[in-house]
Write a protein that holds these residues in place. Sequence first.
Motif, mmCIF file in Angstrom:
data_model
loop_
_atom_site.group_PDB
_atom_site.id
_atom_site.type_symbol
_atom_site.label_atom_id
_atom_site.label_comp_id
_atom_site.label_asym_id
_atom_site.label_seq_id
_atom_site.Cartn_x
_atom_site.Cartn_y
_atom_site.Cartn_z
ATOM 1 N N GLU A 357 8.099 -11.521 -52.935
ATOM 2 C CA GLU A 357 8.752 -10.427 -52.750
ATOM 3 C C GLU A 357 8.832 -9.986 -51.253
ATOM 4 O OE1 GLU A 357 9.555 -6.225 -55.314
ATOM 5 O OE2 GLU A 357 7.790 -7.561 -55.690
ATOM 6 N N HIS A 358 9.645 -9.419 -50.834
ATOM 7 C CA HIS A 358 9.629 -9.067 -49.315
ATOM 8 C C HIS A 358 10.189 -7.674 -49.036
ATOM 9 C CE1 HIS A 358 11.892 -9.205 -45.425
ATOM 10 N NE2 HIS A 358 10.738 -9.345 -44.856
ATOM 11 N N TRP A 359 9.579 -6.836 -47.938
ATOM 12 C CA TRP A 359 10.301 -5.651 -47.880
ATOM 13 C C TRP A 359 10.197 -5.640 -46.198
ATOM 14 C CZ3 TRP A 359 6.393 -6.694 -51.356
ATOM 15 C CH2 TRP A 359 6.717 -5.950 -52.561
ATOM 16 N N ALA A 360 11.013 -4.837 -45.626
ATOM 17 C CA ALA A 360 11.233 -5.010 -44.087
ATOM 18 C C ALA A 360 11.760 -3.504 -43.747
ATOM 19 C CB ALA A 360 12.208 -6.082 -43.558
ATOM 20 N N LEU A 361 11.176 -2.953 -42.659
ATOM 21 C CA LEU A 361 11.629 -2.011 -41.771
ATOM 22 C C LEU A 361 11.788 -2.218 -40.476
ATOM 23 C CD1 LEU A 361 9.521 1.114 -43.003
ATOM 24 C CD2 LEU A 361 12.016 0.769 -43.452
ATOM 25 N N THR A 362 12.899 -1.700 -39.589
ATOM 26 C CA THR A 362 13.136 -1.895 -38.246
ATOM 27 C C THR A 362 13.236 -0.883 -37.395
ATOM 28 O OG1 THR A 362 15.597 -2.615 -38.344
ATOM 29 C CG2 THR A 362 14.139 -4.239 -38.906
ATOM 30 N N GLN A 363 13.145 -0.761 -36.140
ATOM 31 C CA GLN A 363 13.395 0.484 -35.315
ATOM 32 C C GLN A 363 13.684 -0.243 -33.913
ATOM 33 O OE1 GLN A 363 10.822 3.645 -35.209
ATOM 34 N NE2 GLN A 363 11.450 4.419 -33.191
ATOM 35 N N ALA A 364 14.678 0.162 -33.056
ATOM 36 C CA ALA A 364 14.909 -0.227 -31.961
ATOM 37 C C ALA A 364 13.887 0.244 -30.660
ATOM 38 C CB ALA A 364 16.443 0.023 -31.404
ATOM 39 N N VAL A 365 13.234 -0.828 -30.038
ATOM 40 C CA VAL A 365 12.573 -0.397 -29.001
ATOM 41 C C VAL A 365 13.250 0.594 -27.752
ATOM 42 C CG1 VAL A 365 11.026 -1.076 -27.248
ATOM 43 C CG2 VAL A 365 10.920 -2.362 -29.377
ATOM 44 N N PRO A 366 12.745 1.809 -27.452
ATOM 45 C CA PRO A 366 13.509 2.382 -26.633
ATOM 46 C C PRO A 366 12.904 1.904 -25.042
ATOM 47 C CG PRO A 366 11.623 3.649 -27.376
ATOM 48 C CD PRO A 366 11.794 2.493 -28.168
ATOM 49 N N ALA A 367 13.577 2.449 -23.989
ATOM 50 C CA ALA A 367 13.273 2.147 -22.682
ATOM 51 C C ALA A 367 12.194 2.587 -22.126
ATOM 52 C CB ALA A 367 14.591 2.333 -21.781
ATOM 53 N N THR A 368 11.779 4.067 -22.598
ATOM 54 C CA THR A 368 10.586 4.717 -22.089
ATOM 55 C C THR A 368 10.002 5.328 -23.354
ATOM 56 O OG1 THR A 368 11.981 6.777 -21.872
ATOM 57 C CG2 THR A 368 12.010 5.454 -19.877
ATOM 58 N N SER A 369 8.756 5.823 -22.927
ATOM 59 C CA SER A 369 7.781 6.452 -23.882
ATOM 60 C C SER A 369 7.147 7.482 -23.473
ATOM 61 C CB SER A 369 6.846 5.450 -24.699
ATOM 62 O OG SER A 369 5.861 6.000 -25.317
ATOM 63 N N VAL A 370 6.789 8.498 -24.221
ATOM 64 C CA VAL A 370 6.508 9.823 -23.807
ATOM 65 C C VAL A 370 4.924 9.599 -23.419
ATOM 66 C CG1 VAL A 370 8.195 11.235 -24.439
ATOM 67 C CG2 VAL A 370 6.214 11.040 -25.930
ATOM 68 N N ASN A 371 4.370 8.667 -24.148
ATOM 69 C CA ASN A 371 2.938 8.669 -24.103
ATOM 70 C C ASN A 371 2.304 7.491 -23.164
ATOM 71 O OD1 ASN A 371 3.223 6.290 -25.835
ATOM 72 N ND2 ASN A 371 3.346 7.648 -27.519
ATOM 73 N N GLY A 372 3.430 6.532 -22.640
ATOM 74 C CA GLY A 372 3.063 5.459 -21.610
ATOM 75 C C GLY A 372 2.673 4.232 -22.451
ATOM 76 N N ASN A 373 2.693 4.271 -23.790
ATOM 77 C CA ASN A 373 2.293 3.107 -24.469
ATOM 78 C C ASN A 373 3.234 2.249 -25.142
ATOM 79 O OD1 ASN A 373 -0.655 3.862 -24.100
ATOM 80 N ND2 ASN A 373 -0.255 5.289 -25.855
ATOM 81 N N SER A 374 3.224 1.146 -25.462
ATOM 82 C CA SER A 374 4.323 0.295 -25.975
ATOM 83 C C SER A 374 4.345 0.647 -27.584
ATOM 84 C CB SER A 374 4.130 -0.978 -25.855
ATOM 85 O OG SER A 374 3.169 -1.777 -26.564
ATOM 86 N N MET A 375 5.261 0.229 -28.155
ATOM 87 C CA MET A 375 5.211 0.257 -29.627
ATOM 88 C C MET A 375 4.214 -0.797 -30.396
ATOM 89 S SD MET A 375 9.143 1.118 -30.633
ATOM 90 C CE MET A 375 8.896 1.445 -32.427
ATOM 91 N N PHE A 376 3.740 -1.579 -29.496
ATOM 92 C CA PHE A 376 2.886 -2.760 -30.265
ATOM 93 C C PHE A 376 1.623 -2.664 -29.770
ATOM 94 C CE2 PHE A 376 7.457 -3.576 -29.384
ATOM 95 C CZ PHE A 376 7.961 -3.998 -30.610
#
Length: 376
Positions: A357-376
């Motif tokens: 069984e498999h579930w997935a969620l996705t979100q495009a990575v934006p060019a900037t971040s207000v906290n200065g951190n990456s999503m990863f």
Amino acid sequence: MTMNRQHAVRIGAAVAAVAAATALATGPATAVPRSAGDARTGTAATGTAATGTAATGTAATGTAATGTAATGTAATGTAATGTAATGTAATGTAATGTAATGTAATGSVSARETAADKALVTYVYKQLFTYYDTSVIDEYVSPDYIQHNPNVANGPEALRRLVENLKATATPGSASVTTHVIAQGDLVLLQTHAGTSDTFSGIGLVDVFRVEHHKIVEHWDTIQPVPATTANGHDMFATLTSPQTDAAGPASHTAASERVVRAYVQQLTGRKDVTAVDRYVAPDLVQHDPALADGAAATKQAYTALFAAHPQYQATVAKVVAEGDLVAVHLHDQNSPSDLGTSVYEIFRVHHGRIVEHWALTQAVPATSVNGNSMF
């Protein structure tokens, strides 16, 4: 493991997040469906979903989820064995696709500590987003809280403002349910269906929290609008294979389940070897990725098309969280080295050495971040 996307339909009003520290504030979300020939996982990525301000959009529905009802699975005693995630350091290149960063579950945390962290996170999650009780922030969130949601600042005060905003804009009657809760080492992952109402399908969220010394110190998330229909006919959250429970299986299964999923991801996305599907995926796979049909054949066909369309595709593993028969993988998918890419969370259920069984969620990575951190 996603495909290239083109901006399309705007989801009118604010999509209110409900994730403990997920920080999806109410703001207009842009759905970005896959382009023609891009058949891999998930539908729209939310991209620039959160603005941190109350949305003024026309759709009044689902503008503020009432909170995540933490499920009974949250505090189960079947915590991960604490075995170390075995991946190597992330290289950021297409060559391995198997890299695990330092955020992977650590082996220095005992099973008892992991179980306590799991209970703590689910408790705080419910207090914040069901009861809007911000007092738990003072007790359980570190003063140095690190945020990876690109639309929310670091620190506990940004989290407090989020909760207060959600409380002020909450729509009566909207509902949120946390389904899977997976814990390993110092990481706790929650999958949530938030903000549903009679007229709004809601959003899907995966949140990961890192806990140190009984304090939540770091948070990552991925947020995606839930489509009205799916290619497989299933919702994005339910567990349909037997035993039909959202709770993770026995801790004694964790190591074997993790080995299967790590090998599958490495061979499929690192080596671009679609025969990995034959080796590791059950023919009758139950699929919750809304863009894919059930069965291993549909998955194999989708990856074959992906690799043909995007020869420079690469997937870098950011973290792995495994417990019992459930294994979650956080990936940074890119169609080319210059692509900002997509944040992808995949959850796999493993039985008898096969992914069933498999579930997935996705979100495009934006060019900037207000906290200065990456999503990863």
